[in-house]
Design a protein around this motif. Structure first.
Motif, mmCIF file in Angstrom:
data_model
loop_
_atom_site.group_PDB
_atom_site.id
_atom_site.type_symbol
_atom_site.label_atom_id
_atom_site.label_comp_id
_atom_site.label_asym_id
_atom_site.label_seq_id
_atom_site.Cartn_x
_atom_site.Cartn_y
_atom_site.Cartn_z
ATOM 1 N N VAL A 17 -34.964 7.170 -28.042
ATOM 2 C CA VAL A 17 -35.279 8.525 -28.500
ATOM 3 C C VAL A 17 -34.032 9.403 -28.466
ATOM 4 C CG1 VAL A 17 -36.714 10.556 -28.090
ATOM 5 C CG2 VAL A 17 -37.660 8.281 -27.706
ATOM 6 N N LEU A 18 -33.211 9.232 -27.444
ATOM 7 C CA LEU A 18 -31.979 10.013 -27.344
ATOM 8 C C LEU A 18 -31.005 9.671 -28.468
ATOM 9 C CD1 LEU A 18 -31.370 9.857 -23.486
ATOM 10 C CD2 LEU A 18 -32.173 11.820 -24.819
ATOM 11 N N PRO A 21 -33.699 10.084 -32.581
ATOM 12 C CA PRO A 21 -34.976 10.802 -32.473
ATOM 13 C C PRO A 21 -35.758 10.880 -33.785
ATOM 14 C CG PRO A 21 -33.137 12.338 -32.392
ATOM 15 C CD PRO A 21 -32.552 10.954 -32.325
ATOM 16 N N GLU A 22 -35.094 10.631 -34.906
ATOM 17 C CA GLU A 22 -35.793 10.621 -36.195
ATOM 18 C C GLU A 22 -36.614 9.357 -36.374
ATOM 19 O OE1 GLU A 22 -31.700 12.519 -36.581
ATOM 20 O OE2 GLU A 22 -32.450 10.600 -35.883
ATOM 21 N N ASP A 25 -39.985 7.927 -30.897
ATOM 22 C CA ASP A 25 -40.538 8.963 -30.038
ATOM 23 C C ASP A 25 -41.193 8.244 -28.859
ATOM 24 O OD1 ASP A 25 -41.277 11.416 -29.039
ATOM 25 O OD2 ASP A 25 -42.598 11.948 -30.694
#
Length: 65
Positions: A17-18, A21-22, A25
């Motif tokens: 996610v870091l 993030p697109e 999640d």
């Protein structure tokens, strides 16, 4: 590129996610990865590859096309 995740392997570290993030999640209740884009656009491929490499549970698989 096609992204496949194994939610059973995921330990909720959140590195994916870091980094992307697109594309990734996490579920609120347990932190398990949620795939937002199975076929991300080319400009995200490097970030997705990096996310797969740093995943401590090896829960992200990539099929390069």
């Amino acid at each position: 590129m096609k992204v496949v995740i194994d939610q059973d392997k995921c330990v909720g570290a959140g590195q994916c996610v870091l980094l992307a993030p697109e594309v990734f999640d996490q579920r609120d209740e347990d932190g398990v990865v949620v795939l937002l884009q199975e076929n991300p656009p080319a400009e995200l491929h490097d970030a997705v590859r990096q996310a797969a490499q740093v995943c401590p549970a090896l829960a992200i698989e990539l099929a390069e096309s």
